[in-house]
Design an enzyme around this catalytic site. Structure first.
Site, PDB file in Angstrom:
ATOM      1  N   PHE A  38     104.139  72.830 -30.516  1.00 42.84           N
ATOM      2  CA  PHE A  38     102.956  73.188 -29.517  1.00 42.84           C
ATOM      3  C   PHE A  38     103.284  74.562 -29.082  1.00 42.84           C
ATOM      4  CE2 PHE A  38     101.207  73.368 -25.282  1.00 42.84           C
ATOM      5  CZ  PHE A  38     100.075  72.582 -25.256  1.00 42.84           C
ATOM      6  N   GLU A  48      94.963  71.672 -20.756  1.00 46.29           N
ATOM      7  CA  GLU A  48      95.708  72.576 -21.309  1.00 46.29           C
ATOM      8  C   GLU A  48      95.932  73.632 -20.256  1.00 46.29           C
ATOM      9  OE1 GLU A  48      93.594  71.458 -23.468  1.00 46.29           O
ATOM     10  OE2 GLU A  48      94.803  70.459 -24.840  1.00 46.29           O
ATOM     11  N   SER A  49      96.496  73.611 -19.165  1.00 47.29           N
ATOM     12  CA  SER A  49      96.795  74.626 -18.153  1.00 47.29           C
ATOM     13  C   SER A  49      95.925  74.325 -17.037  1.00 47.29           C
ATOM     14  CB  SER A  49      96.988  76.333 -18.754  1.00 47.29           C
ATOM     15  OG  SER A  49      97.900  76.116 -19.738  1.00 47.29           O
ATOM     16  N   CYS A  56      96.592  76.926 -22.757  1.00 48.35           N
ATOM     17  CA  CYS A  56      97.672  76.853 -23.852  1.00 48.35           C
ATOM     18  C   CYS A  56      97.450  76.501 -25.149  1.00 48.35           C
ATOM     19  CB  CYS A  56      98.921  76.378 -23.133  1.00 48.35           C
ATOM     20  SG  CYS A  56      98.924  74.758 -22.699  1.00 48.35           S
ATOM     21  N   PHE A  58     102.258  64.582 -18.293  1.00 43.98           N
ATOM     22  CA  PHE A  58     101.737  64.171 -19.697  1.00 43.98           C
ATOM     23  C   PHE A  58     102.593  63.146 -20.187  1.00 43.98           C
ATOM     24  CE2 PHE A  58      99.830  68.313 -18.820  1.00 43.98           C
ATOM     25  CZ  PHE A  58      98.598  68.154 -18.828  1.00 43.98           C
ATOM     26  N   SER A  69     102.417  69.722 -15.614  1.00 49.59           N
ATOM     27  CA  SER A  69     101.303  71.103 -15.143  1.00 49.59           C
ATOM     28  C   SER A  69     101.277  70.625 -13.657  1.00 49.59           C
ATOM     29  CB  SER A  69     100.044  70.949 -15.678  1.00 49.59           C
ATOM     30  OG  SER A  69     100.075  71.519 -16.972  1.00 49.59           O
ATOM     31  N   HIS A 114     103.500  75.423 -15.894  1.00 51.74           N
ATOM     32  CA  HIS A 114     103.284  74.371 -16.946  1.00 51.74           C
ATOM     33  C   HIS A 114     104.476  74.346 -17.841  1.00 51.74           C
ATOM     34  CE1 HIS A 114      99.000  74.557 -15.968  1.00 51.74           C
ATOM     35  NE2 HIS A 114      99.167  75.946 -15.757  1.00 51.74           N
ATOM     36  N   GLU A 122     109.808  69.946 -25.238  1.00 47.81           N
ATOM     37  CA  GLU A 122     110.321  69.654 -26.384  1.00 47.81           C
ATOM     38  C   GLU A 122     111.451  70.649 -27.171  1.00 47.81           C
ATOM     39  OE1 GLU A 122     106.141  67.807 -26.861  1.00 47.81           O
ATOM     40  OE2 GLU A 122     107.152  69.452 -25.770  1.00 47.81           O
TER      41      GLU A 122
END
Length: 358
Positions: free
Chosen positions: A11, A70-71, A85, A219, A225, A238, A242
């Site tokens: 990612f 995404e952000s 992102c 998430f 976030s 954010h 992983e």
């Protein structure tokens, strides 16, 4: 992050960020709400162009704050900031933003686009496949506003900045911290099985700027976030936790430099993540750069580069630093005023040519 945005490689944590400031056009009747008058459907149309959506929101008397898939998105009466992102197409949102602003009798007078060096650049869709293409798209809309593009830093960790503004533009003090190689124990908090429902507190994020009211989102199965707001100031975090491509970012705008030391702020952020490498980009008004240049020492880290880049004459400057955990990099930082390598100089010469010929 959302699973659909993860590529085979991993990612992309590094965000693309655009900030557009407006004024009421002479022919238009000023409306107090400005951009905050946009409907939910209109906000959605902006985000659909960028390929993201709202997952949570928070407002006060000064702004509307949205945590995205995404952000983040921040909407003020006369300013909009969109940060995304993954493989989002952030700059495709520019046209709908401008069209909607025009419908409210608003005219653009300043733009800033910024991003770090992507972890997985080959996965980025156009126009984000190269900075030249990003600049070309931005020039299509903003070249008339004394536009300039900069590629700053070292070849492995660059800061890309596009700045365009009219005579009346001002720069809000903005701090952007990008971190990679997060400590595994710190990153574990951002997995649902470990920090579910308590990531903000367990990580220490709530302690960075304690006065900010926080809206967060966790998430599945991992990722985090948050947006924090206080008056016209905001902060946002954010995290992609992983192992192998872990990344975390922190941004704050509207911070009072008189009450918050630069070094103290950085150390509070690092305490939450303990990254192996990080960068700090500070944009500020002329005269405020002493704050951004102060107290550069961070225990356990070696400062690799310090770059001070003057932006458009009289419109402030950018101070950009990169750090690595001690033992991973060189001993003393390289101080630069414009750029740090011949490769970047060559790229910027091309960019300058592109800008002046558009």
């Amino acid at each position: 992050m959302v699973e659909s945005e993860k590529t085979e490689a991993g990612f992309e944590g590094f965000e693309k960020r655009v900030e557009i400031s407006f004024s009421f056009s002479e022919s238009g009747e000023p409306k107090k709400l400005g951009l905050r008058a946009l409907s939910g459907a209109q906000i959605k149309s902006i985000l659909e162009a960028a390929r993201c959506s709202i997952v949570s929101q928070l407002s006060n008397s000064e702004l509307d704050s949205y945590v995205l898939s995404e952000s983040s998105l921040f909407v003020f009466p006369l300013k909009i900031i969109l940060k995304t992102c993954g493989t989002t197409r952030l700059l495709l949102s520019v046209k709908p933003i401008l069209d909607l602003a025009a419908s409210l009798s608003l005219s653009v007078f300043a733009v800033k686009y910024s991003r770090g060096s992507f972890l997985f650049p080959n996965d980025q869709p156009a126009p984000h496949d190269t900075f030249l293409n990003e600049v070309a798209l931005l020039n299509h809309y903003f070249a008339h506003l004394n536009a300039k593009a900069y590629v700053i830093g070292n070849p492995n960790r660059c800061w890309h900045l596009y700045s365009a503004c009219g005579e009346a533009a001002t720069l809000s003090l903005t701090v952007e911290i990008c971190m990679t190689g997060l400590d595994r124990d710190k990153a574990r908090v951002f997995h649902k099985e470990w920090g579910g429902g308590k990531m903000t507190e367990m990580s220490g994020i709530s302690e960075i700027v304690q006065s900010h009211v926080i809206c967060d989102f966790e998430f599945e199965p991992c990722g985090y976030s948050m947006n924090g707001i206080e008056g016209a100031a905001f902060s946002t975090v954010h995290v992609t936790p992983e192992n192998g491509f872990s990344y975390g970012s922190y941004e704050v705008q509207g911070l009072d430099p008189g009450s918050n030391g630069f070094g103290a702020l950085v150390r509070k952020v690092l305490k939450c993540f303990c990254p192996s490498d990080f960068s700090v980009a500070v944009t500020c008004e002329v005269g405020a750069e002493d704050w951004a240049m102060s107290d550069a020492d961070v225990e356990g880290y070696c400062c690799q580069n310090v770059v001070k880049q003057q932006l458009l004459p009289g419109k402030g400057c950018l101070v950009y630093r990169t750090y690595s955990a001690r033992g991973r990099g060189r001993g003393s930082p390289k101080i630069a005023i414009v750029k740090c390598s011949n490769e970047i100089e060559k790229e910027e010469l091309v960019l300058s040519s592109c800008l002046t010929s558009t």
